[in-house]
Design a protein around this motif. Structure first.
Motif, PDB file in Angstrom:
ATOM      1  N   GLY A   1       0.818  -1.198   0.000  1.00 29.83           N
ATOM      2  CA  GLY A   1       0.000   0.000   0.000  1.00 29.83           C
ATOM      3  C   GLY A   1       0.855   1.251   0.000  1.00 29.83           C
ATOM      4  O   GLY A   1       2.071   1.197  -0.216  1.00 29.83           O
ATOM      5  N   GLY A   2       0.230   2.383   0.259  1.00 30.77           N
ATOM      6  CA  GLY A   2       0.928   3.654   0.238  1.00 30.77           C
ATOM      7  C   GLY A   2       1.198   4.183   1.636  1.00 30.77           C
ATOM      8  O   GLY A   2       0.561   3.775   2.601  1.00 30.77           O
ATOM      9  N   TYR A   3       2.157   5.104   1.747  1.00 27.38           N
ATOM     10  CA  TYR A   3       2.453   5.751   3.022  1.00 27.38           C
ATOM     11  C   TYR A   3       3.065   7.117   2.722  1.00 27.38           C
ATOM     12  O   TYR A   3       3.516   7.402   1.610  1.00 27.38           O
ATOM     13  N   PHE A   4       3.064   7.980   3.726  1.00 20.71           N
ATOM     14  CA  PHE A   4       3.609   9.324   3.593  1.00 20.71           C
ATOM     15  C   PHE A   4       4.940   9.431   4.329  1.00 20.71           C
ATOM     16  O   PHE A   4       5.146   8.782   5.361  1.00 20.71           O
ATOM     17  N   LEU A   5       5.826  10.251   3.789  1.00 22.28           N
ATOM     18  CA  LEU A   5       7.077  10.600   4.449  1.00 22.28           C
ATOM     19  C   LEU A   5       7.092  12.097   4.697  1.00 22.28           C
ATOM     20  O   LEU A   5       6.660  12.895   3.853  1.00 22.28           O
ATOM     21  N   TRP A   6       7.607  12.476   5.875  1.00 24.81           N
ATOM     22  CA  TRP A   6       7.649  13.876   6.272  1.00 24.81           C
ATOM     23  C   TRP A   6       9.033  14.201   6.831  1.00 24.81           C
ATOM     24  O   TRP A   6       9.742  13.321   7.317  1.00 24.81           O
ATOM     25  N   SER A   7       9.375  15.475   6.813  1.00 23.03           N
ATOM     26  CA  SER A   7      10.636  15.900   7.411  1.00 23.03           C
ATOM     27  C   SER A   7      10.603  15.596   8.906  1.00 23.03           C
ATOM     28  O   SER A   7       9.624  15.893   9.589  1.00 23.03           O
ATOM     29  N   GLU A   8      11.672  14.994   9.405  1.00 21.41           N
ATOM     30  CA  GLU A   8      11.714  14.644  10.830  1.00 21.41           C
ATOM     31  C   GLU A   8      11.760  15.882  11.733  1.00 21.41           C
ATOM     32  O   GLU A   8      11.493  15.787  12.943  1.00 21.41           O
ATOM     33  N   ASN A   9      12.057  17.033  11.159  1.00 23.04           N
ATOM     34  CA  ASN A   9      12.165  18.265  11.950  1.00 23.04           C
ATOM     35  C   ASN A   9      10.894  19.108  11.890  1.00 23.04           C
ATOM     36  O   ASN A   9      10.889  20.265  12.334  1.00 23.04           O
ATOM     37  N   MET A  10       9.809  18.531  11.359  1.00 20.68           N
ATOM     38  CA  MET A  10       8.552  19.286  11.276  1.00 20.68           C
ATOM     39  C   MET A  10       8.064  19.674  12.680  1.00 20.68           C
ATOM     40  O   MET A  10       8.090  18.870  13.601  1.00 20.68           O
ATOM     41  N   ASP A  11       7.604  20.899  12.798  1.00 24.20           N
ATOM     42  CA  ASP A  11       7.037  21.372  14.064  1.00 24.20           C
ATOM     43  C   ASP A  11       5.539  21.168  14.030  1.00 24.20           C
ATOM     44  O   ASP A  11       4.827  21.780  13.238  1.00 24.20           O
ATOM     45  N   ILE A  12       5.016  20.277  14.855  1.00 27.61           N
ATOM     46  CA  ILE A  12       3.587  19.957  14.853  1.00 27.61           C
ATOM     47  C   ILE A  12       2.812  20.970  15.687  1.00 27.61           C
ATOM     48  O   ILE A  12       3.115  21.159  16.859  1.00 27.61           O
TER      49      ILE A  12
END
Length: 234
Positions: free
Chosen positions: A223-234
């Motif tokens: 299936g599919g998945y998302f990748l994000w920057s590990e330094n994202m500020d939530i």
């Protein structure tokens, strides 16, 4: 006699159907993304060694679902091409509904369905059960395994000046864990921020805004998945 179910009644009787299963449980739904309550009920049935069959019809089975199913010994999962039926059965009852076994649908959509009791409508129940068995027979059982997305830094080839494309990237579940929130909460937040959008079936899609902040969508055989920057500020 069959009982009409609206959205809230469908969710209620679905939980009751799972709770009351003593021998077998069949869950057929094209889209599969279980909420925490359904997972708790299925985990309890697994502890009681109830035979559980789940059939889904969309190839984008979420990695979080796969990882959860890996822990359960008595759940067998099958993939059925072109599946559109939504049917949930135990040895005594059957629900035929528009409701997908998908947490977004259970909360946001307007659904209708019917509840069939074996003792009241034995012929209808029998027909539904036999059709469910046919769907299981034509389905391909899925071997639940998943190679986790590796987000650690990978050594570059000595002949290449291009860094690994996954350096500094985390999957949604790992990013959520880093910030000590649930994956669903993270995805809801990203929808709110405009990084993701939802279709009518509750499937997430990456927006242009999401791409601009470094989000990526990847496909795999599971299936599919998302990748994000590990330094994202939530």
């Amino acid at each position: 006699m069959a009982k009409f179910l609206n959205t809230s009644a469908t969710n209620f009787f679905l939980e009751e159907l799972i709770k009351n299963a003593k021998e077998r449980l069949i869950l057929i739904s094209p889209y599969l993304r279980l909420n925490d309550r359904i997972k708790e009920l299925l985990e309890d049935k697994n502890r009681l060694k109830i035979d559980i069959r789940i059939v889904y019809g969309k190839s984008d089975l979420h990695p979080d679902e796969i990882k959860w199913m890996q822990q359960l010994d008595y759940i067998r999962v099958s993939f059925c091409k072109n599946l559109h039926a939504k049917c949930y059965l135990n040895e005594d009852s059957c629900i035929i509904s528009s409701l997908n076994l998908y947490e977004f649908s259970q909360v946001n959509n307007n659904e209708m369905g019917i509840l069939i009791k074996k003792d009241d409508d034995i012929d209808v129940y029998k027909d539904a059960y036999e059709e469910a068995q046919r769907i299981i027979r034509i389905s391909d059982e899925v071997r639940i395994s998943l190679d986790e997305v590796k987000t650690e830094k990978v050594e570059e080839s000595p002949n290449s000046n291009t860094p690994s494309e996954n350096i500094g990237k985390l999957t949604s579940s790992k990013l959520a864990a880093k910030h000590k929130i649930k994956t669903n909460e993270l995805l809801d937040k990203f929808v709110e921020l405009g990084f993701l959008t939802l279709n009518e079936n509750g499937k997430h899609y990456l927006t242009d805004q999401g791409k601009n902040i470094g989000g990526e969508f990847r496909s795999s055989q599971y299936g599919g998945y998302f990748l994000w920057s590990e330094n994202m500020d939530i």
